[in-house]
Design a protein around this motif. Structure first.
Motif, PDB file in Angstrom:
ATOM      1  N   ALA A 199       0.837  -1.208   0.000  1.00  0.00           N
ATOM      2  CA  ALA A 199       0.000   0.000   0.000  1.00  0.00           C
ATOM      3  C   ALA A 199       0.866   1.250   0.000  1.00  0.00           C
ATOM      4  O   ALA A 199       0.581   2.219  -0.719  1.00  0.00           O
ATOM      5  CB  ALA A 199      -0.920  -0.016   1.221  1.00  0.00           C
ATOM      6  N   ARG A 200       1.900   1.230   0.810  1.00  0.00           N
ATOM      7  CA  ARG A 200       2.778   2.397   0.863  1.00  0.00           C
ATOM      8  C   ARG A 200       3.424   2.647  -0.500  1.00  0.00           C
ATOM      9  O   ARG A 200       3.523   3.799  -0.946  1.00  0.00           O
ATOM     10  CB  ARG A 200       3.857   2.190   1.922  1.00  0.00           C
ATOM     11  CG  ARG A 200       4.810   3.361   2.047  1.00  0.00           C
ATOM     12  CD  ARG A 200       5.795   3.148   3.182  1.00  0.00           C
ATOM     13  NE  ARG A 200       6.677   4.295   3.338  1.00  0.00           N
ATOM     14  CZ  ARG A 200       7.587   4.416   4.302  1.00  0.00           C
ATOM     15  NH1 ARG A 200       7.739   3.457   5.199  1.00  0.00           N
ATOM     16  NH2 ARG A 200       8.343   5.494   4.374  1.00  0.00           N
ATOM     17  N   GLU A 201       3.823   1.579  -1.174  1.00  0.00           N
ATOM     18  CA  GLU A 201       4.461   1.759  -2.476  1.00  0.00           C
ATOM     19  C   GLU A 201       3.475   2.293  -3.505  1.00  0.00           C
ATOM     20  O   GLU A 201       3.821   3.147  -4.333  1.00  0.00           O
ATOM     21  CB  GLU A 201       5.063   0.429  -2.949  1.00  0.00           C
ATOM     22  CG  GLU A 201       5.917   0.575  -4.184  1.00  0.00           C
ATOM     23  CD  GLU A 201       6.750  -0.655  -4.474  1.00  0.00           C
ATOM     24  OE1 GLU A 201       7.229  -0.779  -5.615  1.00  0.00           O
ATOM     25  OE2 GLU A 201       6.911  -1.502  -3.567  1.00  0.00           O
ATOM     26  N   ILE A 202       2.233   1.833  -3.464  1.00  0.00           N
ATOM     27  CA  ILE A 202       1.221   2.344  -4.382  1.00  0.00           C
ATOM     28  C   ILE A 202       1.023   3.843  -4.166  1.00  0.00           C
ATOM     29  O   ILE A 202       0.945   4.624  -5.120  1.00  0.00           O
ATOM     30  CB  ILE A 202      -0.099   1.574  -4.197  1.00  0.00           C
ATOM     31  CG1 ILE A 202       0.048   0.139  -4.714  1.00  0.00           C
ATOM     32  CG2 ILE A 202      -1.250   2.280  -4.919  1.00  0.00           C
ATOM     33  CD1 ILE A 202      -1.107  -0.770  -4.361  1.00  0.00           C
ATOM     34  N   SER A 235      -9.222  -1.921  17.365  1.00  0.00           N
ATOM     35  CA  SER A 235      -8.269  -2.898  17.883  1.00  0.00           C
ATOM     36  C   SER A 235      -6.854  -2.388  17.697  1.00  0.00           C
ATOM     37  O   SER A 235      -6.597  -1.479  16.897  1.00  0.00           O
ATOM     38  CB  SER A 235      -8.432  -4.246  17.174  1.00  0.00           C
ATOM     39  OG  SER A 235      -7.748  -4.269  15.934  1.00  0.00           O
ATOM     40  N   ALA A 236      -5.929  -3.007  18.454  1.00  0.00           N
ATOM     41  CA  ALA A 236      -4.516  -2.687  18.311  1.00  0.00           C
ATOM     42  C   ALA A 236      -3.882  -3.448  17.160  1.00  0.00           C
ATOM     43  O   ALA A 236      -2.667  -3.401  16.977  1.00  0.00           O
ATOM     44  CB  ALA A 236      -3.770  -2.984  19.612  1.00  0.00           C
ATOM     45  N   GLY A 237      -4.709  -4.151  16.399  1.00  0.00           N
ATOM     46  CA  GLY A 237      -4.215  -4.713  15.154  1.00  0.00           C
ATOM     47  C   GLY A 237      -3.852  -3.601  14.184  1.00  0.00           C
ATOM     48  O   GLY A 237      -4.169  -2.434  14.406  1.00  0.00           O
ATOM     49  N   SER A 238      -3.182  -3.962  13.108  1.00  0.00           N
ATOM     50  CA  SER A 238      -2.789  -2.946  12.131  1.00  0.00           C
ATOM     51  C   SER A 238      -3.000  -3.478  10.724  1.00  0.00           C
ATOM     52  O   SER A 238      -3.088  -4.689  10.503  1.00  0.00           O
ATOM     53  CB  SER A 238      -1.323  -2.540  12.320  1.00  0.00           C
ATOM     54  OG  SER A 238      -0.471  -3.649  12.108  1.00  0.00           O
ATOM     55  N   ASP A 239      -3.095  -2.569   9.785  1.00  0.00           N
ATOM     56  CA  ASP A 239      -3.312  -2.911   8.382  1.00  0.00           C
ATOM     57  C   ASP A 239      -2.728  -1.781   7.556  1.00  0.00           C
ATOM     58  O   ASP A 239      -2.956  -0.598   7.860  1.00  0.00           O
ATOM     59  CB  ASP A 239      -4.810  -3.063   8.099  1.00  0.00           C
ATOM     60  CG  ASP A 239      -5.106  -3.669   6.736  1.00  0.00           C
ATOM     61  OD1 ASP A 239      -4.639  -3.101   5.713  1.00  0.00           O
ATOM     62  OD2 ASP A 239      -5.808  -4.685   6.671  1.00  0.00           O
ATOM     63  N   ASP A 240      -1.988  -2.133   6.510  1.00  0.00           N
ATOM     64  CA  ASP A 240      -1.366  -1.060   5.733  1.00  0.00           C
ATOM     65  C   ASP A 240      -2.353  -0.301   4.856  1.00  0.00           C
ATOM     66  O   ASP A 240      -1.974   0.631   4.140  1.00  0.00           O
ATOM     67  CB  ASP A 240      -0.171  -1.573   4.934  1.00  0.00           C
ATOM     68  CG  ASP A 240      -0.534  -2.502   3.782  1.00  0.00           C
ATOM     69  OD1 ASP A 240      -1.728  -2.851   3.630  1.00  0.00           O
ATOM     70  OD2 ASP A 240       0.382  -2.896   3.033  1.00  0.00           O
ATOM     71  N   PHE A 241      -3.644  -0.647   4.924  1.00  0.00           N
ATOM     72  CA  PHE A 241      -4.675   0.225   4.364  1.00  0.00           C
ATOM     73  C   PHE A 241      -4.553   1.633   4.941  1.00  0.00           C
ATOM     74  O   PHE A 241      -5.006   2.613   4.336  1.00  0.00           O
ATOM     75  CB  PHE A 241      -6.055  -0.371   4.683  1.00  0.00           C
ATOM     76  CG  PHE A 241      -7.217   0.348   4.047  1.00  0.00           C
ATOM     77  CD1 PHE A 241      -7.630   0.045   2.759  1.00  0.00           C
ATOM     78  CD2 PHE A 241      -7.912   1.327   4.740  1.00  0.00           C
ATOM     79  CE1 PHE A 241      -8.706   0.711   2.175  1.00  0.00           C
ATOM     80  CE2 PHE A 241      -8.982   1.995   4.169  1.00  0.00           C
ATOM     81  CZ  PHE A 241      -9.380   1.680   2.878  1.00  0.00           C
ATOM     82  N   SER A 242      -3.919   1.739   6.108  1.00  0.00           N
ATOM     83  CA  SER A 242      -3.740   3.041   6.752  1.00  0.00           C
ATOM     84  C   SER A 242      -2.939   4.014   5.894  1.00  0.00           C
ATOM     85  O   SER A 242      -3.096   5.241   6.038  1.00  0.00           O
ATOM     86  CB  SER A 242      -3.061   2.868   8.111  1.00  0.00           C
ATOM     87  OG  SER A 242      -1.817   2.213   7.983  1.00  0.00           O
ATOM     88  N   TYR A 243      -2.079   3.517   5.015  1.00  0.00           N
ATOM     89  CA  TYR A 243      -1.358   4.423   4.114  1.00  0.00           C
ATOM     90  C   TYR A 243      -2.329   5.106   3.149  1.00  0.00           C
ATOM     91  O   TYR A 243      -2.121   6.264   2.758  1.00  0.00           O
ATOM     92  CB  TYR A 243      -0.290   3.676   3.335  1.00  0.00           C
ATOM     93  CG  TYR A 243       0.904   3.286   4.173  1.00  0.00           C
ATOM     94  CD1 TYR A 243       1.754   4.253   4.704  1.00  0.00           C
ATOM     95  CD2 TYR A 243       1.188   1.950   4.442  1.00  0.00           C
ATOM     96  CE1 TYR A 243       2.844   3.902   5.475  1.00  0.00           C
ATOM     97  CE2 TYR A 243       2.280   1.589   5.214  1.00  0.00           C
ATOM     98  CZ  TYR A 243       3.101   2.568   5.728  1.00  0.00           C
ATOM     99  OH  TYR A 243       4.180   2.214   6.500  1.00  0.00           O
ATOM    100  N   PHE A 244      -3.401   4.393   2.758  1.00  0.00           N
ATOM    101  CA  PHE A 244      -4.427   5.040   1.938  1.00  0.00           C
ATOM    102  C   PHE A 244      -5.174   6.088   2.753  1.00  0.00           C
ATOM    103  O   PHE A 244      -5.478   7.176   2.253  1.00  0.00           O
ATOM    104  CB  PHE A 244      -5.410   3.992   1.402  1.00  0.00           C
ATOM    105  CG  PHE A 244      -4.792   2.960   0.513  1.00  0.00           C
ATOM    106  CD1 PHE A 244      -4.103   3.321  -0.631  1.00  0.00           C
ATOM    107  CD2 PHE A 244      -4.896   1.604   0.809  1.00  0.00           C
ATOM    108  CE1 PHE A 244      -3.522   2.367  -1.462  1.00  0.00           C
ATOM    109  CE2 PHE A 244      -4.339   0.643  -0.007  1.00  0.00           C
ATOM    110  CZ  PHE A 244      -3.646   1.021  -1.149  1.00  0.00           C
ATOM    111  N   SER A 245      -5.485   5.758   4.017  1.00  0.00           N
ATOM    112  CA  SER A 245      -6.256   6.702   4.840  1.00  0.00           C
ATOM    113  C   SER A 245      -5.459   7.946   5.199  1.00  0.00           C
ATOM    114  O   SER A 245      -6.044   8.978   5.532  1.00  0.00           O
ATOM    115  CB  SER A 245      -6.770   6.011   6.106  1.00  0.00           C
ATOM    116  OG  SER A 245      -5.756   5.817   7.066  1.00  0.00           O
ATOM    117  N   GLU A 246      -4.127   7.866   5.139  1.00  0.00           N
ATOM    118  CA  GLU A 246      -3.301   9.059   5.341  1.00  0.00           C
ATOM    119  C   GLU A 246      -3.444  10.043   4.183  1.00  0.00           C
ATOM    120  O   GLU A 246      -3.318  11.250   4.368  1.00  0.00           O
ATOM    121  CB  GLU A 246      -1.823   8.669   5.477  1.00  0.00           C
ATOM    122  CG  GLU A 246      -1.360   8.355   6.862  1.00  0.00           C
ATOM    123  CD  GLU A 246       0.155   8.343   6.961  1.00  0.00           C
ATOM    124  OE1 GLU A 246       0.685   8.734   8.010  1.00  0.00           O
ATOM    125  OE2 GLU A 246       0.827   7.940   5.984  1.00  0.00           O
TER     126      GLU A 246
END
Length: 388
Positions: A145-148, A329-340
């Motif tokens: 996601a970050r690379e995209i 949750s304290a889980g994580s997902d690199d979808f967060s790079y899109f939400s940034e």
């Protein structure tokens, strides 16, 4: 271009017609999982199942962005492609054909649902063009996601919002969490290295024992959150790996600890990083040793757009799904790079009903979840297509 209100009924009816083929695709993808960084086979299988696109852009090595529905500002939906290094123990006829590799996080379900939505939009039209984001490396670094995001393909495609959906066994089947605000934590890995002076274990007074110093550091770190962070916010710090020496009668010269630290707020993330370095150094010095902390920054916190969550909620209910607004949750997902970068919405789709936990060798959501995930993505797509 139709309005979101006019499109909902037509798209939902067409989506239902696409579900059987999507379930078959789910089985094929599940039987032939691809590891992180080597998803080209999965990408090509999904591309073959999609309608004839208006444009395909390869991205992030093995990923692709596919435009459905013509030019103009578009709404993106994300489908992750990689599997996990988990040996499957489900026993179904369409189980993984690749030993030691399995879709144990639901990515096969997500991809099948994305295809069903794309085919529905292509068949009956939609209020906005759809961008299908086939993302590699969700499970490992470097993040796909970050690379995209860094390659800028979504900006060039006039993306106005990004929608994702993830199966979640913490929720009952038929329920979707559509929680506004931060729903997943940032995730950073750390390594603490303590250096002392080794020697014979029979003469500890002639050494500066890094093992003992590290033990004190670990205890201090585990209590750090409760004294450095506001108790009304969430931070998780877990030491998960300890390593020192290889002989019972030798005090080693170094000892290391590794772990993970997660935070729901950027300020807390920065605070805990700074305090970890300070505490490790001071505690090690009290034992005659030196310590340093190395932090590898991972995903930021995943922040759901408040307006998107509000707009999607009635659409989810119209699809017959129960809606909750409390899952974080304290889980994580690199979808967060899109939400940034873009207004974004991650929906969590319940699977409970005998399914094991995520990343388990027996995790196998029912095929009915393909429909639920597709309906969730449709609601997010329509919500994001509303006029600004």
């Amino acid at each position: 271009m139709s309005s979101p209100t006019d499109s909902a009924a037509l798209l939902r009816a067409e989506l239902e017609r696409q579900i059987p083929a999507a379930v078959e695709l789910r089985h094929r993808l599940h039987a032939h999982p691809c590891p992180s960084g080597d998803e080209a086979e999965t990408r090509d299988a999904v591309l073959a199942a999609l309608p004839t696109p208006h444009g395909v852009t390869k991205t992030a090595d093995t990923g692709a962005v596919v435009r459905i529905g013509g030019p103009g500002p578009a709404v993106a939906v994300r489908g992750e492609m990689d599997a996990l290094a988990v040996p499957e123990e489900t026993g179904v006829s369409w189980r993984s054909r690749r030993p030691g590799l399995m879709h144990a996080c639901g990515h096969d379900v997500h991809l099948a649902a994305v295809v069903a939505l794309a085919r529905a939009v292509d068949r009956v039209g939609g209020p906005r063009p759809l961008l299908v984001v086939l993302q590699p490396r969700e499970e490992t670094y470097p993040s796909g996601a970050r690379e995209i995001i860094e390659e800028g393909v979504l900006e060039r495609e006039q993306c106005r919002a990004v929608v994702g959906a993830h199966v979640q066994p913490l929720l009952p089947a038929g329920e979707v969490s559509c929680t506004p605000g931060v729903v997943n934590a940032s995730s950073d890995e750390f390594t603490v290295t303590v250096r002392g002076s080794g020697g014979h274990a029979a003469y500890p007074h002639l050494t500066s024992d890094p093992v003992l110093a590290l033990a004190h550091v670990v205890v201090a770190l585990q209590s750090l959150v409760s004294r450095a962070i506001d108790p009304m916010t969430s931070v998780v710090l877990s030491v998960t790996v300890l390593s020192a020496g290889d002989a019972a009668n030798v005090v080693p010269g170094t000892a290391t600890a590794r772990g993970i630290v997660r935070a729901m707020r950027t300020a807390d993330r920065e605070t805990i990083h700074a305090r970890m370095a300070e505490v490790a150094s001071l505690v090690a010095r009290s034992q005659g040793c030196e310590a340093e902390v190395e932090i590898v920054h991972g995903e930021p916190a995943l922040d759901n757009d408040v307006a998107l969550a509000a707009a999607a909620t009635p659409l989810l209910r119209q699809a017959g799904l129960e809606v909750s607004h409390s899952l974080r949750s304290a889980g994580s997902d690199d979808f967060s790079y899109f939400s940034e970068r873009f207004p974004s919405l991650m929906l969590f789709v319940g699977t409970h009903g005998g399914a094991a936990r995520l990343h388990s060798s027996s995790f196998l959501p029912s095929d009915d979840r393909v429909r639920d995930v597709a309906e969730a993505l449709l609601a997010g797509y329509l919500a994001a297509a509303l006029p600004v």
